[in-house]
Each structure stands twice: as C-alpha cells, then as structure tokens.
Motif scaffolding. Structure first.
Motif, PDB file in Angstrom:
ATOM      1  N   ALA A   1       0.842  -1.194   0.000  1.00  0.00           N
ATOM      2  CA  ALA A   1       0.000   0.000   0.000  1.00  0.00           C
ATOM      3  C   ALA A   1       0.878   1.246   0.000  1.00  0.00           C
ATOM      4  O   ALA A   1       2.010   1.220   0.519  1.00  0.00           O
ATOM      5  CB  ALA A   1      -0.917   0.011   1.225  1.00  0.00           C
TER       6      ALA A   1
ATOM      7  N   PRO B   1      -5.382   3.180   6.232  1.00  0.00           N
ATOM      8  CA  PRO B   1      -6.378   2.113   6.280  1.00  0.00           C
ATOM      9  C   PRO B   1      -7.477   2.433   7.287  1.00  0.00           C
ATOM     10  O   PRO B   1      -7.312   3.295   8.168  1.00  0.00           O
ATOM     11  CB  PRO B   1      -5.558   0.900   6.736  1.00  0.00           C
TER      12      PRO B   1
ATOM     13  N   ARG C   1      -9.067  -3.953   6.536  1.00  0.00           N
ATOM     14  CA  ARG C   1      -8.738  -2.539   6.742  1.00  0.00           C
ATOM     15  C   ARG C   1      -8.681  -1.760   5.429  1.00  0.00           C
ATOM     16  O   ARG C   1      -8.841  -0.540   5.412  1.00  0.00           O
ATOM     17  CB  ARG C   1      -7.384  -2.419   7.450  1.00  0.00           C
ATOM     18  N   TRP C   2      -8.444  -2.494   4.336  1.00  0.00           N
ATOM     19  CA  TRP C   2      -8.235  -1.833   3.036  1.00  0.00           C
ATOM     20  C   TRP C   2      -9.442  -2.001   2.111  1.00  0.00           C
ATOM     21  O   TRP C   2      -9.324  -1.850   0.901  1.00  0.00           O
ATOM     22  CB  TRP C   2      -6.974  -2.391   2.376  1.00  0.00           C
TER      23      TRP C   2
ATOM     24  N   ALA D   1     -10.175   0.918  -0.215  1.00  0.00           N
ATOM     25  CA  ALA D   1      -9.097   1.375  -1.092  1.00  0.00           C
ATOM     26  C   ALA D   1      -9.320   0.888  -2.518  1.00  0.00           C
ATOM     27  O   ALA D   1      -9.964  -0.139  -2.743  1.00  0.00           O
ATOM     28  CB  ALA D   1      -7.761   0.861  -0.573  1.00  0.00           C
TER      29      ALA D   1
ATOM     30  N   TRP E   1      -8.079  -1.131  -5.728  1.00  0.00           N
ATOM     31  CA  TRP E   1      -7.256  -2.336  -5.758  1.00  0.00           C
ATOM     32  C   TRP E   1      -6.617  -2.535  -7.127  1.00  0.00           C
ATOM     33  O   TRP E   1      -7.194  -2.188  -8.161  1.00  0.00           O
ATOM     34  CB  TRP E   1      -8.097  -3.569  -5.402  1.00  0.00           C
TER      35      TRP E   1
ATOM     36  N   VAL F   1      -3.878  -0.528  -3.831  1.00  0.00           N
ATOM     37  CA  VAL F   1      -3.180  -1.532  -3.030  1.00  0.00           C
ATOM     38  C   VAL F   1      -3.197  -2.853  -3.786  1.00  0.00           C
ATOM     39  O   VAL F   1      -4.021  -3.056  -4.680  1.00  0.00           O
ATOM     40  CB  VAL F   1      -3.838  -1.697  -1.644  1.00  0.00           C
TER      41      VAL F   1
END
Length: 301
Positions: free
Chosen positions: A175, A181, A190-191, A194, A196, A242
């Motif tokens: 990341a 996160p 946690r991600w 985000a 991807w 990420v």
C-alpha cells in the motif's frame, strides 16, 4: 503393435481437444496428425475418433487407450531415470520452466549451485506461466518446471505429471504510505475502501485476491488489472491502489510503499512428467532451488 509416438498424439488430443491444437503444440501439420491417428486406429483395430465436420470426439475405446498411454509414457520416463542413475552424476541438458518472479529472484543462485555441484549438467531456462507448464512438460518442451499455488486457490491434479514441494513464501499487502487504512482487526479488511490492483481472474493470483477479499467480507473495488508484480508495485508507489504481492515479488520495495504481512502464503513446487521425479538432474535442481529459497532475505516491512 501400438506405436508410442501415435499414442502420444492421441493423449495430446485428449488434453487439447482439437487436431489443430495438437499440430501447433508438436510442430506437425494438421493433416500429418490426422494421418497418424488414422494409422493408430488401424493398429488398434477399432474406431478411436468420431468426426463431425472439423470436430473430433474421442470414443470410449480412445479414452481407454489414453489411460493406458499415460501408464506407458510414465514407465518410459522411469526407464530413462533409471538409466541416468547408472551414470556418474547428472549430466546433459536440463530444460527448466520458471515463472517470472522465481526466474528473477531464485533461479540465479540455483543455477550457480548447479554449475558448482554438477558441472556436467547443462541447464536451459524457459520463462513459462504456470498455466502453460502442463502442456510444455507433456510435449517435452521442458523437463522440469516451477509452478505455484496460493491459499484460497486449490491446485487441480494434472494427468501425467508429478510435483514435489520446494518452499513457501508469505504474502504481503502493498500500500502507499500516504494511504490510511480503516480501523479493523482483520489486516485485509482494513483496506476494503481502497482502490485495488489485481491480476486477471484467469490467473491463480487474481483468483486468490478476489477470494481472499471475499473471505474477509468485502469485494475489492478494482481500479487496475495488472499481471506483473513490478508494474503493480509501481502503481502502488504512485498512490494508485493496493495489491497482494508474494515475497518473491517484493524483493526490493520502494521507500514510498509499505508492506503489511498477511496470514497467507504462496507455495512453489517443481513439476515434471510422471515417472521422472527420481531423475538425478531433477532432484539436483529441486535441491538447488530449496537452498536458494532458504537464503532469501525477507523484504522490509
């Protein structure tokens, strides 16, 4: 008497599905493959192929013969391995297939060890995607190949091939250091918000990423589809998202990338034609790869 070369053609047809695909794989013309299979039918004294236009279907008799062909070819590999054992140490060419991250990080040290320990061995490396390994082994393009499996992605058995486990490596979530996160006990969840970067879902890596995220309770919001770890890391480094990366793919991460260890792993295996697992050259190669993997330094977390 049944001809082994024609049995091999029939086996390839069972795996590849069309005469054209068999011809491409074995550097024949389609007409030559058809002629050889027609000769095999006469040798067998029964119909092996049902032809409908350009399509062919294997008859029950053909499928029975394919099963016997697998046994015959395995015994021939065992015979070659036994003959090689009568010589003083492994020698001659060894054609090796390897996926890119292993070819970049593991193979150089393994080849040095092979050269020092077995100077009569002549390794030749071919970069191969694991999806291409089974066909390359059956046609004789390579003698041994590195393949991998991931957690969340079961490896399907391949007829006519043997495998031996070599090493495991941890998986990391890569990341950007600028990306925060969400709070959560699960290091993957946690991600969930985000963007991807994932491999195509036709690959094991891509399938693993989607299944791992689903097991963590979310579907990743895919921004980029990239089937190359260095490219994925480059995109992570500029803040584009990420990605899940195995240890061999993050040997030298950029300072702007943080790596989060995950309770997952990728496993690497050596695959060869069934019956060849005891061949001295293949056992020497497996030992050299294991040794090289044991000396890998973990990436900076």
């Amino acid at each position: 008497m049944l001809d082994v070369r024609r049995l091999r053609l029939l086996r390839e047809l069972a795996h590849r599905g069309t005469i054209a695909a068999v011809a491409r794989a074995l550097a024949y013309t389609p007409s030559a493959v058809s002629q050889q299979l027609s000769t095999l039918e006469r040798e067998a004294g029964t119909v092996l192929l049902e032809r409908t236009g350009r399509q062919v279907t294997l008859t029950p008799a053909a499928l029975t013969l394919v099963a016997h062909a697998e046994v015959v070819l395995e015994r021939l590999e065992q015979a070659a391995a036994d003959l090689a054992a009568t010589r003083e140490g492994p020698s001659g060419p060894l054609r090796i297939g390897a996926f890119p991250s292993a070819a970049r990080t593991i193979l150089p040290a393994a080849l040095v060890a092979l050269e020092e320990g077995h100077p009569q061995l002549e390794p030749h490396v071919h970069e191969l995607d694991p999806a291409e390994v089974a066909a390359a082994l059956r046609t004789g393009e390579v003698d041994v190949a590195l393949v991998h499996t991931y957690d969340f992605v079961a490896a399907l058995p391949e007829p006519g091939l043997d495998t031996i486990h070599l090493f495991d490596e941890p998986m990391f979530l890569a990341a950007p250091r600028t990306m925060e996160p969400l709070p959560d006990d699960d290091p993957l969840r946690r991600w969930r918000e985000a963007p991807w970067i994932v491999a195509p879902t036709t690959t094991r890596c891509g399938t693993m990423t989607m299944r791992a995220c689903e097991a963590a309770g979310f579907v990743p919001r895919v921004r980029h589809v990239i089937d190359d770890f260095p490219t994925a890391l480059a995109l992570v480094g500029v803040g584009s998202g990420v990605a899940l990366i195995p240890q061999l793919g993050v040997a030298d991460p950029a300072p702007e990338i943080m790596l989060v260890p995950l309770p997952m792993q990728r496993s690497t295996w050596a695959a060869c034609r069934r019956g060849a697992l005891t061949r001295a050259a293949i056992t020497a190669f497996a030992s050299a790869v294991r040794s090289a993997a044991s000396n890998l330094q973990p990436p900076r977390p």
